[in-house]
Design a protein around this motif. Sequence first.
Motif, mmCIF file in Angstrom:
data_model
loop_
_atom_site.group_PDB
_atom_site.id
_atom_site.type_symbol
_atom_site.label_atom_id
_atom_site.label_comp_id
_atom_site.label_asym_id
_atom_site.label_seq_id
_atom_site.Cartn_x
_atom_site.Cartn_y
_atom_site.Cartn_z
ATOM 1 N N LEU A 157 39.483 38.065 25.777
ATOM 2 C CA LEU A 157 38.765 38.725 26.866
ATOM 3 C C LEU A 157 38.680 40.203 26.510
ATOM 4 N N LYS A 158 37.475 40.734 26.517
ATOM 5 C CA LYS A 158 37.291 42.118 26.089
ATOM 6 C C LYS A 158 36.291 42.804 27.003
ATOM 7 N N PRO A 159 36.613 43.995 27.510
ATOM 8 C CA PRO A 159 35.634 44.696 28.356
ATOM 9 C C PRO A 159 34.419 45.122 27.550
ATOM 10 N N VAL A 160 33.272 45.130 28.199
ATOM 11 C CA VAL A 160 32.035 45.547 27.530
ATOM 12 C C VAL A 160 32.120 47.005 27.098
ATOM 13 N N GLU A 212 25.672 34.144 36.738
ATOM 14 C CA GLU A 212 24.316 33.930 37.264
ATOM 15 C C GLU A 212 24.030 32.453 37.493
ATOM 16 N N PHE A 213 24.644 31.591 36.683
ATOM 17 C CA PHE A 213 24.439 30.151 36.817
ATOM 18 C C PHE A 213 25.484 29.505 37.720
ATOM 19 N N CYS A 214 26.710 30.006 37.673
ATOM 20 C CA CYS A 214 27.782 29.461 38.502
ATOM 21 C C CYS A 214 28.780 30.573 38.765
ATOM 22 N N ASN A 215 28.983 30.901 40.043
ATOM 23 C CA ASN A 215 29.809 32.065 40.393
ATOM 24 C C ASN A 215 30.970 31.621 41.293
ATOM 25 N N PRO A 216 32.055 31.116 40.683
ATOM 26 C CA PRO A 216 33.199 30.679 41.500
ATOM 27 C C PRO A 216 33.962 31.878 42.049
ATOM 28 N N ILE A 236 25.342 29.226 27.436
ATOM 29 C CA ILE A 236 25.836 29.778 28.697
ATOM 30 C C ILE A 236 25.722 28.731 29.806
ATOM 31 N N TYR A 237 24.585 28.023 29.836
ATOM 32 C CA TYR A 237 24.404 27.032 30.890
ATOM 33 C C TYR A 237 25.371 25.864 30.713
ATOM 34 N N GLY A 238 25.681 25.516 29.481
ATOM 35 C CA GLY A 238 26.637 24.449 29.237
ATOM 36 C C GLY A 238 28.020 24.806 29.748
ATOM 37 N N VAL A 239 28.446 26.061 29.536
ATOM 38 C CA VAL A 239 29.743 26.501 30.053
ATOM 39 C C VAL A 239 29.703 26.556 31.577
ATOM 40 N N ALA A 240 28.570 27.017 32.141
ATOM 41 C CA ALA A 240 28.441 27.072 33.597
ATOM 42 C C ALA A 240 28.542 25.682 34.206
ATOM 43 N N ARG A 241 27.997 24.678 33.531
ATOM 44 C CA ARG A 241 28.088 23.308 34.025
ATOM 45 C C ARG A 241 29.562 22.869 34.091
ATOM 46 N N GLU A 242 30.345 23.283 33.088
ATOM 47 C CA GLU A 242 31.779 22.967 33.086
ATOM 48 C C GLU A 242 32.498 23.705 34.209
ATOM 49 N N VAL A 243 32.166 24.976 34.399
ATOM 50 C CA VAL A 243 32.804 25.763 35.459
ATOM 51 C C VAL A 243 32.512 25.143 36.823
ATOM 52 N N SER A 244 31.299 24.701 37.030
ATOM 53 C CA SER A 244 30.943 24.059 38.295
ATOM 54 C C SER A 244 31.765 22.795 38.514
ATOM 55 N N ALA A 245 31.942 21.997 37.467
ATOM 56 C CA ALA A 245 32.729 20.770 37.584
ATOM 57 C C ALA A 245 34.195 21.067 37.852
ATOM 58 N N LEU A 246 34.705 22.143 37.253
ATOM 59 C CA LEU A 246 36.125 22.480 37.386
ATOM 60 C C LEU A 246 36.446 23.105 38.734
ATOM 61 N N THR A 247 35.528 23.898 39.263
ATOM 62 C CA THR A 247 35.831 24.682 40.472
ATOM 63 C C THR A 247 35.120 24.164 41.718
ATOM 64 N N GLY A 248 34.115 23.337 41.549
ATOM 65 C CA GLY A 248 33.349 22.882 42.701
ATOM 66 C C GLY A 248 32.289 23.854 43.158
ATOM 67 N N SER A 249 32.155 24.987 42.484
ATOM 68 C CA SER A 249 31.119 25.965 42.844
ATOM 69 C C SER A 249 29.748 25.421 42.472
ATOM 70 N N PRO A 250 28.722 25.752 43.262
ATOM 71 C CA PRO A 250 27.393 25.194 42.984
ATOM 72 C C PRO A 250 26.825 25.700 41.668
ATOM 73 N N GLN A 266 41.607 34.403 36.139
ATOM 74 C CA GLN A 266 41.722 33.038 36.650
ATOM 75 C C GLN A 266 40.653 32.133 36.050
ATOM 76 N N LEU A 267 39.454 32.671 35.898
ATOM 77 C CA LEU A 267 38.377 31.897 35.290
ATOM 78 C C LEU A 267 38.714 31.560 33.840
ATOM 79 N N ALA A 268 39.258 32.530 33.108
ATOM 80 C CA ALA A 268 39.637 32.290 31.709
ATOM 81 C C ALA A 268 40.726 31.222 31.628
ATOM 82 N N HIS A 269 41.698 31.288 32.540
ATOM 83 C CA HIS A 269 42.779 30.297 32.533
ATOM 84 C C HIS A 269 42.236 28.909 32.859
ATOM 85 N N THR A 270 41.331 28.823 33.798
ATOM 86 C CA THR A 270 40.744 27.531 34.173
ATOM 87 C C THR A 270 40.000 26.910 33.000
#
Length: 808
Positions: A35-38, A10-14, A177-191, A20-24
């Motif tokens: 990683l575990k399914p709901v 919801e905050f960053c959707n690469p 969650i937002y802190g991790v999303a900030r990292e994902v955005s920096a790593l992937t370039g996604s907004p 792949q997201l887990a590996h990144t």
Amino acid sequence: MQFPESWLREFCNPSLSTEQLAHTLTMAGLEVEELKPVAPPFNHIVVGQIVDAQQHPNADRLRICQVDVGRSDFLSIVCGAPNARVGIRVPCALVGAELPPGEDGKPFLIKLGMLRGVESQGMLCSARELKLSEDHGGLMELADDAQPGQDIREYLKLDDTLFTLKLTPNLAHCLSIYGVAREVSALTGSPLKALSFPSVAVGDESRLSVKISAPDLCGRFSGRVLRSVNTKAVTPTWMVDRLARCGQRSVTALVDISNYVMFELGRPTHIFDLDKIHGGLDVRWGKAGETLKLLNGNTVTVDEKVGVIADDIQVESLAGIMGGDATSVTDETQNIYVEAAFWWPKAIAGRSRRYNFSTDAGHRFERGVDAGHTTEHLERITQLILDICGLPETVCGPMDDIQVNIPKSVPVTLRVARAAKVLGMPVSQAQCLDALQRLGLDVKEGEGTLTVTPPSFRFDLQIEEDLIEEVVRMLGYDNLPATPPLAPITARVRPESERSPFAVRRALAGLGYQETINFSFVEERWEHELAGNANPIKLLNPIASQMSVMRSSLLGSLLQVLKFNLDRKAPRINVFELGHVFLRDANSQNTDTTVAGFNQPMRISGLAYGPRSPTHWGQADKAVDFFDIKGDVQALLAPLQAEFSPAEHPAMHPGRCACVSLNGKAIGFVGELHPKWRQSYELALAPLLFELDLEAVLQRPVPEFSPVSKLQPVERDIAVIVAESVTHADLVRTINGAQTQGRLLRAQLFDVYRPVAGNTSLQMGEKSLAVRLILSGGTATLTEDDIESAVQSVLTSLQRELQARLRA
């Protein structure tokens, strides 16, 4: 930290798959531990609404339900759940559906069946049957917005994955969650979704008086009053589900809202019952003797090293850790006070461990929480309270924001050349600049340098190496070159006169001992009692209270092993340990292998208890004694000839303890456990122990060739009377020192005789030692005169040195 992937996206959707997201994330230092399914796999399960429920004609506990699943005809399903009633919406498994596997690992297939003579066209499910929770008290009831016929996986958003991150302490800005999303955005370039915190309307001017008396405890304290709040409101299903997928159960609406903001933004907050606060709040250090009943029901005693929030009468909360029961919110609460504060990490660290519990808030505050956005986060929690617990008459007071000691951002400079050297790979200034800017850092360029002014949420950026780590995290650890280390290696060739520690282990194993490996930190009581060490080396941060000092002897560890095995009915125990001990030494200096002020020698220690050998029909069950373990020590040191002399040791029997010496230098002790320690450990038998300096045990004389005499040796037996204080070692040493004109002489003691009543040749305090003298002439045959001369020389030496006389 656990969270659902859907919330993160919801905050960053690469445009990356889950894997792949887990590996990144992992390659950026945010290790994805699991990683575990709901929900487990299942299909053909839809929303069903019970439109009619009639009693089964042939069973008291069954009902025949007519279920609307979005088709033209209702399904007739027999159900035994106690809450099966008209109007509720529940999961309905259609004919052909596969439910999650049971204990046998096989999926459960739904078929058209007959129950007590009535056809059942499916199955109504509980949460446990779908493996969504352990609740099996009845059918899983869904909200009223669930549409009959809608796929249950789609409605409950079950096609989601739970991420579990294993974060290092310096990545506390990712504890949201937002802190991790900030990292994902920096790593992937996604907004990254921008957050906005509009101010709520102020409808009341009520304020609560707050003062900060300890700026070294709390640097910023923000809060506001809310009146006429509905504390009985039900938490929305979407919030309950998100909290559950973060591993947090739903409590009450206000508690859930506070927890939700903590997981979303990393901001722990606390809500007080305003009407239970006496006067104002004072943020201060505790006072000796003050007590507080916590929300978990425990009552704790605080002191001057624990931060508290107190009112005019009593302590109301443990600062940054947990609130108190006295001001907790209940169903009768109407007015509340919401606070969001910045607590200094060093003021919170370790406090909860003093009381043997931990909290999510304490976990975050002791690592560091953003000091710059307390008011924005307070606006967020206020809006959620108004949305969920608000009433027409609910009003908000103005926000108070007290700032007394906020961390100041100190610029940190990165040298690009230094980064390349540390990383072991070439990096350009452009790469470093890009990596730091992607993280949202304010960067200024210089000649070969980059200067960063850390934002308030990056309190971990303090030195140059922190920035280098950020660069390599953005580049990806998997992109680091696999460069083997280069270092000069000099093989240490062990001299021929020294054996290896492994050889010592093998020798003891050959004597029937088993090796044990124990902690180097032990109970302080052992050092006082068994080592006589009044001032042991204490640990600043022991892993357990019973492991608070460094050992100066291995004996305590072996006795612990003995007690452990005896408690499990082991009849015979022979164990040894080879390891370091730790002694204070003012002469020790800092080197690659030593620490100034401390000596860390290696020692070898052993313990024998019970029968000398395993039970055997051909030999007696003889218990191990002093001479058995003395013989083991002699065998371990052979061919060196050890000397044993009476001695005292804090752990050993005062009359059954000997000092072990080599060439006149003491190298250790051997003896029986002291009776008072045997009684203390509740031992049926007294164990035998030894402890030796390993460096001395490793020494071995280089073998020298000596030809075997071709001539037969001559034996002569003599018996001499000596004082009781004369030892066997004294006797052998004196005989070997006798002048025998170059002839080879060996002595063997074969009898000891002490006086008895009626004996006139020996006095009390004397004993008779019978010795066999073995003489060899080397290359010449011994004559009778040669033999007699040698024997007389021995007798003369014994008389002169030991005042011995020949026994008639």
